[in-house]
Design a protein around this motif. Structure first.
Motif, PDB file in Angstrom:
ATOM      1  N   ARG A 231      55.490  29.152 -61.947  1.00 58.02           N
ATOM      2  CA  ARG A 231      54.193  28.507 -62.180  1.00 58.02           C
ATOM      3  C   ARG A 231      53.230  28.777 -61.027  1.00 58.02           C
ATOM      4  O   ARG A 231      52.030  28.958 -61.241  1.00 58.02           O
ATOM      5  CB  ARG A 231      54.391  27.003 -62.374  1.00 58.02           C
ATOM      6  CG  ARG A 231      55.230  26.642 -63.594  1.00 58.02           C
ATOM      7  CD  ARG A 231      55.184  25.143 -63.853  1.00 58.02           C
ATOM      8  NE  ARG A 231      56.136  24.738 -64.875  1.00 58.02           N
ATOM      9  CZ  ARG A 231      56.260  23.498 -65.339  1.00 58.02           C
ATOM     10  NH1 ARG A 231      55.480  22.533 -64.856  1.00 58.02           N
ATOM     11  NH2 ARG A 231      57.141  23.198 -66.257  1.00 58.02           N
ATOM     12  N   ALA A 232      53.779  28.783 -59.811  1.00 63.46           N
ATOM     13  CA  ALA A 232      52.923  29.026 -58.644  1.00 63.46           C
ATOM     14  C   ALA A 232      52.285  30.407 -58.708  1.00 63.46           C
ATOM     15  O   ALA A 232      51.104  30.580 -58.369  1.00 63.46           O
ATOM     16  CB  ALA A 232      53.743  28.874 -57.365  1.00 63.46           C
ATOM     17  N   GLN A 233      53.033  31.401 -59.148  1.00 69.72           N
ATOM     18  CA  GLN A 233      52.482  32.757 -59.220  1.00 69.72           C
ATOM     19  C   GLN A 233      51.513  32.919 -60.387  1.00 69.72           C
ATOM     20  O   GLN A 233      50.679  33.806 -60.379  1.00 69.72           O
ATOM     21  CB  GLN A 233      53.619  33.775 -59.301  1.00 69.72           C
ATOM     22  CG  GLN A 233      54.376  33.895 -57.978  1.00 69.72           C
ATOM     23  CD  GLN A 233      55.394  34.999 -57.970  1.00 69.72           C
ATOM     24  OE1 GLN A 233      56.017  35.291 -58.983  1.00 69.72           O
ATOM     25  NE2 GLN A 233      55.579  35.634 -56.808  1.00 69.72           N
ATOM     26  N   GLN A 234      51.647  32.053 -61.394  1.00 71.33           N
ATOM     27  CA  GLN A 234      50.628  32.039 -62.445  1.00 71.33           C
ATOM     28  C   GLN A 234      49.314  31.481 -61.915  1.00 71.33           C
ATOM     29  O   GLN A 234      48.231  31.959 -62.261  1.00 71.33           O
ATOM     30  CB  GLN A 234      51.118  31.203 -63.636  1.00 71.33           C
ATOM     31  CG  GLN A 234      52.252  31.853 -64.423  1.00 71.33           C
ATOM     32  CD  GLN A 234      52.782  30.940 -65.509  1.00 71.33           C
ATOM     33  OE1 GLN A 234      52.400  29.766 -65.608  1.00 71.33           O
ATOM     34  NE2 GLN A 234      53.667  31.472 -66.335  1.00 71.33           N
ATOM     35  N   ILE A 235      49.428  30.448 -61.051  1.00 68.04           N
ATOM     36  CA  ILE A 235      48.223  29.854 -60.472  1.00 68.04           C
ATOM     37  C   ILE A 235      47.623  30.773 -59.417  1.00 68.04           C
ATOM     38  O   ILE A 235      46.407  30.971 -59.362  1.00 68.04           O
ATOM     39  CB  ILE A 235      48.564  28.476 -59.849  1.00 68.04           C
ATOM     40  CG1 ILE A 235      49.062  27.510 -60.941  1.00 68.04           C
ATOM     41  CG2 ILE A 235      47.350  27.900 -59.130  1.00 68.04           C
ATOM     42  CD1 ILE A 235      49.623  26.211 -60.382  1.00 68.04           C
ATOM     43  N   ARG A 236      48.502  31.357 -58.586  1.00 65.49           N
ATOM     44  CA  ARG A 236      48.043  32.226 -57.501  1.00 65.49           C
ATOM     45  C   ARG A 236      48.824  33.538 -57.538  1.00 65.49           C
ATOM     46  O   ARG A 236      49.867  33.674 -56.873  1.00 65.49           O
ATOM     47  CB  ARG A 236      48.216  31.545 -56.146  1.00 65.49           C
ATOM     48  CG  ARG A 236      47.418  30.245 -56.033  1.00 65.49           C
ATOM     49  CD  ARG A 236      47.312  29.777 -54.611  1.00 65.49           C
ATOM     50  NE  ARG A 236      46.541  28.531 -54.530  1.00 65.49           N
ATOM     51  CZ  ARG A 236      46.063  28.026 -53.407  1.00 65.49           C
ATOM     52  NH1 ARG A 236      46.279  28.646 -52.264  1.00 65.49           N
ATOM     53  NH2 ARG A 236      45.373  26.896 -53.418  1.00 65.49           N
ATOM     54  N   PRO A 237      48.377  34.480 -58.333  1.00 65.71           N
ATOM     55  CA  PRO A 237      49.079  35.765 -58.432  1.00 65.71           C
ATOM     56  C   PRO A 237      49.225  36.405 -57.051  1.00 65.71           C
ATOM     57  O   PRO A 237      48.314  36.394 -56.241  1.00 65.71           O
ATOM     58  CB  PRO A 237      48.174  36.592 -59.347  1.00 65.71           C
ATOM     59  CG  PRO A 237      47.404  35.580 -60.139  1.00 65.71           C
ATOM     60  CD  PRO A 237      47.190  34.416 -59.215  1.00 65.71           C
ATOM     61  N   GLY A 238      50.402  36.982 -56.811  1.00 63.12           N
ATOM     62  CA  GLY A 238      50.653  37.645 -55.537  1.00 63.12           C
ATOM     63  C   GLY A 238      51.156  36.729 -54.446  1.00 63.12           C
ATOM     64  O   GLY A 238      51.458  37.185 -53.336  1.00 63.12           O
ATOM     65  N   LEU A 239      51.270  35.403 -54.716  1.00 64.52           N
ATOM     66  CA  LEU A 239      51.768  34.472 -53.710  1.00 64.52           C
ATOM     67  C   LEU A 239      53.212  34.831 -53.341  1.00 64.52           C
ATOM     68  O   LEU A 239      54.058  35.030 -54.210  1.00 64.52           O
ATOM     69  CB  LEU A 239      51.719  33.028 -54.236  1.00 64.52           C
ATOM     70  CG  LEU A 239      52.275  31.941 -53.307  1.00 64.52           C
ATOM     71  CD1 LEU A 239      51.450  31.838 -52.040  1.00 64.52           C
ATOM     72  CD2 LEU A 239      52.332  30.598 -54.040  1.00 64.52           C
ATOM     73  N   LYS A 240      53.495  34.918 -52.051  1.00 64.17           N
ATOM     74  CA  LYS A 240      54.843  35.235 -51.583  1.00 64.17           C
ATOM     75  C   LYS A 240      55.707  33.971 -51.642  1.00 64.17           C
ATOM     76  O   LYS A 240      55.265  32.895 -51.249  1.00 64.17           O
ATOM     77  CB  LYS A 240      54.794  35.781 -50.163  1.00 64.17           C
ATOM     78  CG  LYS A 240      54.027  37.097 -50.050  1.00 64.17           C
ATOM     79  CD  LYS A 240      53.853  37.508 -48.594  1.00 64.17           C
ATOM     80  CE  LYS A 240      53.058  38.809 -48.495  1.00 64.17           C
ATOM     81  NZ  LYS A 240      52.791  39.202 -47.090  1.00 64.17           N
ATOM     82  N   ILE A 241      56.956  34.157 -52.122  1.00 58.50           N
ATOM     83  CA  ILE A 241      57.839  33.010 -52.326  1.00 58.50           C
ATOM     84  C   ILE A 241      59.197  33.303 -51.710  1.00 58.50           C
ATOM     85  O   ILE A 241      59.793  34.356 -51.945  1.00 58.50           O
ATOM     86  CB  ILE A 241      58.016  32.692 -53.829  1.00 58.50           C
ATOM     87  CG1 ILE A 241      56.652  32.406 -54.485  1.00 58.50           C
ATOM     88  CG2 ILE A 241      58.954  31.504 -54.008  1.00 58.50           C
ATOM     89  CD1 ILE A 241      56.735  32.225 -55.975  1.00 58.50           C
ATOM     90  N   LEU A 242      59.694  32.347 -50.919  1.00 58.12           N
ATOM     91  CA  LEU A 242      61.018  32.435 -50.310  1.00 58.12           C
ATOM     92  C   LEU A 242      61.798  31.186 -50.725  1.00 58.12           C
ATOM     93  O   LEU A 242      61.352  30.065 -50.509  1.00 58.12           O
ATOM     94  CB  LEU A 242      60.900  32.506 -48.785  1.00 58.12           C
ATOM     95  CG  LEU A 242      62.211  32.597 -47.988  1.00 58.12           C
ATOM     96  CD1 LEU A 242      63.037  33.807 -48.408  1.00 58.12           C
ATOM     97  CD2 LEU A 242      61.915  32.642 -46.495  1.00 58.12           C
ATOM     98  N   TYR A 243      62.971  31.402 -51.343  1.00 57.71           N
ATOM     99  CA  TYR A 243      63.779  30.295 -51.848  1.00 57.71           C
ATOM    100  C   TYR A 243      64.862  29.914 -50.840  1.00 57.71           C
ATOM    101  O   TYR A 243      65.376  30.755 -50.100  1.00 57.71           O
ATOM    102  CB  TYR A 243      64.445  30.664 -53.176  1.00 57.71           C
ATOM    103  CG  TYR A 243      63.461  30.927 -54.296  1.00 57.71           C
ATOM    104  CD1 TYR A 243      62.945  29.881 -55.056  1.00 57.71           C
ATOM    105  CD2 TYR A 243      63.049  32.223 -54.592  1.00 57.71           C
ATOM    106  CE1 TYR A 243      62.045  30.121 -56.085  1.00 57.71           C
ATOM    107  CE2 TYR A 243      62.149  32.476 -55.614  1.00 57.71           C
ATOM    108  CZ  TYR A 243      61.645  31.420 -56.354  1.00 57.71           C
ATOM    109  OH  TYR A 243      60.763  31.660 -57.371  1.00 57.71           O
TER     110      TYR A 243
END
Length: 656
Positions: free
Chosen positions: A599-611
């Protein structure tokens, strides 16, 4: 009860209630109105609903239409409120509409003031037992006494001398003692005068200390002097060095079941054995997330204290204390990792491996580790196929096997580590059903040691099984190797004869893809932010969230924290400027971390995510492998590893 009232019960308290409840199949909590609030893996497997589908729904969903028409769900909750407990048997309905005969127990949950805050519900599928009971020629009364028996467990710990150190509600219910009455007293008071005269308690502890386990059935005493027939298991508890630190004791009341027919008892013993193996896997995996969170908080704050204590007067003593504390926490993390390896729930990061190069690099290390008395030889093969495996876990598996081989050669000997290509045809796979037909690379670890007897071979891969003297090992080495190879899609076999040495062969499937260079681990440095960069941290554990937030702030990052995925999405939707990285836990109530990432990448395409995760059986790891494009940190995470991965993510170019 309102939702906010239910939420006053913290995660640690919920976890404690769950562990202390009867360990059966479906275990979950209800609020005062009977709505589902938590959902375990056993519940999903038994009833067919995922957590997202059922949490917030009434538990009457599981009842048959006939039972709902009779208002049976409401009656059950009313009975539990009045008496503190409700238990019954009857038909229940799965998601797909099929029915199963269930043993149901509902216990009330109250806070410190005595206010009712919900219910703990345990459901067990006893369809097969119910059907067997219908076929029995026993009288109705004998039949009912058997099937209506509630399975309760007394689970507690003893110190090395046999004094009770912990006490669960099951123990209080079975034996009649409150914790304040029994903790600190010797466990021998549960034995009959006849067994005390024979010295049975002392013999039981001696056997558990020597062999790792004591099992027996016999009469035991309650506080009021009555006797019950008990199944007793006492397991040795050792620290990482193998030193005895206590015993785990499990007692089960089998008084009614003892009266059942001999043939039915045999069937139940087989069922109990399979449930025990399943329970071990569920327990080791289910607690991993919470336990690794705690270890990360401990390790992280120790590391932070280490950094700041260097500037304090008398810091040498402080540093020594912190180093000792850190070493203890790291040993706990290593033990958790080994248990997860056996249950095949560790997160693997498999890479293509050229075993010729890999083994050559291990030669000198193994020789130094095993000593001059052992001749070490690593042997590759011309045209050796590649495999795909986790490099660190493969190295750990080989080292485990080599250390075992060294111990089997007390007077010295030869150790050979060899890799060869093999093809398993249909005939071979029929004889060895755990190995599918195909092409494999076999890594053989062969020694000239004492070898193994047939009895030892039969139990070699069982967790906690060891032939070493007490204090010399945990019995997890071979089980860890077994779990890793099976999780990697392969198989392990042992060939051994007494006096003729041992050969352990690890079969890894041939890798047909292209070669990718294996990344090397960075040094223990702690890179800091070079410019103002913003990280959104999402973690439902408040203590862990505070530690990660403070650690990143110390590294000169701007940090925004959120206790849930919902709160994080609100932050993202509010056009909060300049969020460079989303750092999120995976296992969280409600929306999990992986769904948050989508969902975060739908809101902000290209957002880097580390799990981040402390448990591999979750939304980003499947069959031990990471999803494509997922960046993952396994808890507990050191400050250096956190800093390096965050810096690596922020410096990574976004692929358009």
């Amino acid at each position: 009860m309102s939702q906010s009232s239910f939420e006053r019960v913290g995660d640690a308290r919920r976890f404690e209630l769950l562990v202390n409840a009867i360990v059966d199949y479906a275990i979950f909590m209800l609020d005062n109105e009977g709505r589902v609030q938590t959902w375990n893996a056993g519940a999903e497997r038994l009833k067919g609903y995922s957590a997202d589908e059922i949490i917030g729904k009434p538990f009457s969903t599981f009842y048959t239409p006939e039972e709902r028409q009779k208002e049976a769900p409401q009656a059950a909750l009313a009975a539990a409120r009045e008496a503190g407990r409700f238990h019954s048997e009857g038909w229940r309905v799965r998601k797909d509409g099929t029915r199963f005969w269930a043993l149901v127990v509902i216990d009330t949950i109250r806070d410190e003031t005595g206010e009712l805050i919900g219910f703990a519900k345990v459901t067990r599928d006893i369809t097969e037992r119910h059907q067997a009971q219908l076929n029995l020629l026993e009288s109705e009364r004998r039949y009912r006494r058997l099937v209506e028996a509630v399975v309760d467990y007394a689970i507690f710990q003893l110190d090395p001398s046999g004094n009770v150190s912990t006490w669960n509600p099951g123990a209080e219910r079975i034996k009649g003692y409150a914790p304040s009455e029994i903790i600190g007293r010797h466990f021998s008071q549960f034995y009959t005068p006849e067994d005390l005269e024979l010295g049975i308690p002392k013999q039981a502890l001696a056997q558990a200390a020597e062999t790792g386990r004591f099992e027996a059935e016999g009469w035991r005493m309650r506080k009021d002097g009555t006797r019950f027939w008990a199944s007793v298991i006492i397991d040795r508890i050792s620290d990482e060095a193998g030193n005895l630190i206590g015993f785990a004791k499990v007692t089960r009341d089998l008084t009614e079941r003892k009266k059942a027919q001999d043939e039915l008892r045999a069937v139940q013993e087989q069922l109990a054995a399979s449930q025990k193996l399943e329970a071990v896997g569920q327990l080791s995996g289910g607690i991993a997330h919470d336990f690794n969170n705690l270890l990360m908080i401990v390790l992280g704050n120790i590391e932070t204290a280490e950094r700041h204590s260097r500037h304090l007067a008398g810091s040498v003593n402080i540093q020594r204390a912190l180093t000792n504390a850190k070493r203890g926490a790291q040993r706990a993390a290593a033990l958790t990792s080994r248990l997860l390896a056996f249950s095949r729930r560790q997160a693997l990061d498999p890479k293509p491996i050229n075993l010729n190069t890999f083994l050559t690099g291990l030669q000198d290390f193994l020789q130094r580790t095993l000593g001059e008395g052992i001749e070490v030889q690593t042997v590759g093969s011309a045209g050796l196929w590649q495999i795909e495996a986790d490099t660190n876990h493969l190295e750990s598996a080989i080292i485990n096997l080599c250390i075992n081989a060294r111990d089997a050669m007390p007077s010295g000997g030869k150790l050979t580590v060899e890799a060869v290509n093999v093809s398993a045809d249909d005939d071979y796979s029929r004889i060895n059903p755990e190995l599918s037909p195909g092409q494999y690379v076999v890594v053989c670890v062969t020694d000239t040691g004492t070898g193994m007897s047939s009895d030892v071979l039969e139990h070699a891969f069982e967790p906690f099984f060891t032939t070493k003297e007490p204090g010399q090992g945990t019995g997890l080495g071979l089980s860890q190797v077994y779990g890793f190879v099976k999780q990697s899609g392969g198989h392990v076999k042992i060939y051994s004869e007494v006096g003729q040495g041992t050969s352990i062969r690890m079969y890894f499937p041939r890798y047909y893809g292209s070669s990718v260079p294996t990344e090397t681990e960075a040094d223990e440095i702690v890179p800091e932010a070079e410019k103002l960069e913003t990280i959104l941290v999402v973690e439902d554990d408040a203590d862990l969230r505070a530690y990660v937030t403070d650690a990143l702030k110390d590294l000169n990052y701007r940090v925004i924290s959120a206790p849930s995925a919902q709160a994080a999405l609100t932050t993202l939707l509010q056009d909060t400027p300049g969020i460079d990285l989303l750092l999120t836990d995976v296992v969280m109530p409600g929306i999990n971390g992986r769904e948050l990432g989508r969902r975060a990448q739908q809101i902000r395409p290209g957002l880097k995510i580390l799990y981040m995760t402390g448990y591999s059986r979750n939304a980003v790891v499947h069959q031990g492998r990471l999803e494509e494009g997922v960046d993952l940190l396994e808890k507990p995470i050191s400050l250096a590893k956190l800093a390096l991965r965050v810096r690596e993510m922020l410096d990574r170019k976004v692929v358009e």
